[in-house]
Design a protein around this motif. Structure first.
Motif, short mmCIF file in Angstrom:
data_model
loop_
_atom_site.label_atom_id
_atom_site.label_comp_id
_atom_site.label_asym_id
_atom_site.label_seq_id
_atom_site.Cartn_x
_atom_site.Cartn_y
_atom_site.Cartn_z
N ILE A 66 0.83 -1.21 0.00
CA ILE A 66 0.00 0.00 0.00
C ILE A 66 0.86 1.25 0.00
N SER A 67 1.86 1.31 0.89
CA SER A 67 2.69 2.50 0.99
C SER A 67 3.61 2.67 -0.21
N GLY A 68 3.91 1.56 -0.89
CA GLY A 68 4.75 1.63 -2.07
C GLY A 68 4.02 2.09 -3.32
N SER A 69 2.70 2.14 -3.26
CA SER A 69 1.91 2.57 -4.41
C SER A 69 2.18 4.05 -4.71
N PRO A 70 2.26 4.41 -5.98
CA PRO A 70 2.41 5.83 -6.33
C PRO A 70 1.22 6.68 -5.85
N LEU A 71 0.08 6.04 -5.61
CA LEU A 71 -1.10 6.77 -5.14
C LEU A 71 -1.00 7.11 -3.65
N CYS A 72 -0.14 6.41 -2.93
CA CYS A 72 0.05 6.71 -1.51
C CYS A 72 0.98 7.90 -1.38
N LEU A 73 0.42 9.02 -0.94
CA LEU A 73 1.20 10.25 -0.81
C LEU A 73 2.04 10.27 0.46
N GLY A 74 1.59 9.55 1.47
CA GLY A 74 2.35 9.54 2.70
C GLY A 74 1.75 8.62 3.73
N VAL A 75 2.60 8.24 4.67
CA VAL A 75 2.18 7.40 5.80
C VAL A 75 2.49 8.23 7.05
N ILE A 76 1.44 8.68 7.70
CA ILE A 76 1.58 9.53 8.87
C ILE A 76 1.81 8.65 10.08
N THR A 77 2.80 9.00 10.88
CA THR A 77 3.08 8.23 12.08
C THR A 77 3.32 9.17 13.26
N ILE A 78 3.22 8.62 14.48
CA ILE A 78 3.18 9.46 15.67
C ILE A 78 4.49 9.60 16.42
N GLY A 79 5.51 8.87 16.03
CA GLY A 79 6.76 8.99 16.77
C GLY A 79 7.88 8.19 16.14
N THR A 80 9.05 8.32 16.71
CA THR A 80 10.23 7.67 16.14
C THR A 80 10.16 6.14 16.24
N TYR A 81 9.56 5.62 17.30
CA TYR A 81 9.42 4.16 17.40
C TYR A 81 8.58 3.64 16.23
N HIS A 82 7.43 4.27 16.00
CA HIS A 82 6.56 3.84 14.90
C HIS A 82 7.23 4.05 13.55
N HIS A 83 7.99 5.13 13.42
CA HIS A 83 8.71 5.40 12.18
C HIS A 83 9.61 4.21 11.85
N GLN A 84 10.45 3.82 12.81
CA GLN A 84 11.36 2.71 12.59
C GLN A 84 10.61 1.41 12.34
N PHE A 85 9.55 1.18 13.09
CA PHE A 85 8.75 -0.03 12.93
C PHE A 85 8.19 -0.10 11.52
N LEU A 86 7.67 1.00 11.00
CA LEU A 86 7.09 1.02 9.65
C LEU A 86 8.15 0.79 8.58
N VAL A 87 9.33 1.37 8.75
CA VAL A 87 10.42 1.13 7.80
C VAL A 87 10.76 -0.35 7.77
N GLU A 88 10.81 -0.97 8.95
CA GLU A 88 11.09 -2.41 9.03
C GLU A 88 10.00 -3.24 8.37
N GLN A 89 8.79 -2.71 8.29
CA GLN A 89 7.68 -3.42 7.65
C GLN A 89 7.63 -3.16 6.14
N GLY A 90 8.56 -2.35 5.63
CA GLY A 90 8.64 -2.13 4.19
C GLY A 90 8.09 -0.80 3.71
N VAL A 91 7.73 0.09 4.61
CA VAL A 91 7.25 1.41 4.21
C VAL A 91 8.45 2.25 3.77
N PRO A 92 8.37 2.86 2.58
CA PRO A 92 9.49 3.71 2.14
C PRO A 92 9.71 4.88 3.11
N ASN A 93 10.94 5.03 3.56
CA ASN A 93 11.28 6.07 4.51
C ASN A 93 10.85 7.46 4.04
#
Length: 173
Positions: free
Chosen positions: A45-72
């Motif tokens: 989903i986050s890799g789709s060109p239609l996904c403009l962004g993935v909003i997250t609430i903190g640095t822990y979640h940021h790192q967790f999402l990157v580990e799940q494959g969300v483009p930084n």
């Protein structure tokens, strides 16, 4: 909000069908629960060109999402907080009136907030008044725990419905 099921089953398919871009804001059980991690398609989903962004609430979640494959480069850090009052405390006057120090917690009474640990800790902190503000499905269970542990220094302050009440609670703690 929520990668699963909202984005997985609704937002992402609708965006693909219409070509309309979207953002998502995953942050809780939708991404961290094992079963949801297997079915939320967050990398796709986050890799789709239609996904403009993935909003997250903190640095822990940021790192967790990157580990799940969300483009930084698609992660948008948006801290969730409230404005706090500018409270000045005259430490020389604190508790001269015989009042006891207060510890407060403000949140929903659900398992992931960990309110039960504060109730359990109250037994070892008899010199503090502990006030739990909020509401939720575990309220009766938390009150029963306080009764069972015989902690008389825990009170339930109810929901804080406006900023003035919130700031007053902070000022008194």
């Amino acid at each position: 909000p929520f990668a699963y099921p909202a984005a997985t089953h609704l937002t992402y398919p609708a965006a693909k069908a219409t070509g309309i871009p979207f953002t998502i804001m995953p942050a809780g059980v939708d991404i961290s629960h094992y079963d949801n991690m297997q079915r939320n398609k967050i990398a796709e989903i986050s890799g789709s060109p239609l996904c403009l962004g993935v909003i997250t609430i903190g640095t822990y979640h940021h790192q967790f999402l990157v580990e799940q494959g969300v483009p930084n480069e698609k992660i948008i850090l948006e801290r969730q907080a409230v404005d706090l009052p500018n409270v000045t405390v005259d430490r020389s006057a604190v508790h001269r009136d015989g009042s006891r120090p207060k510890v407060i917690s403000i949140g929903r009474f659900v398992e992931k907030k960990g309110m039960r640990y504060l109730v359990e800790a109250a037994a070892t902190l008899p010199e503090f008044d502990i006030i739990l503000y909020g509401y939720g499905p575990l309220e009766a269970e938390l009150q029963a725990l306080a009764d069972r542990l015989d902690v008389v220094n825990v009170t339930f302050g109810g929901a804080l419905d406006d900023t003035k009440a919130l700031w007053q609670a902070y000022a008194e703690a």
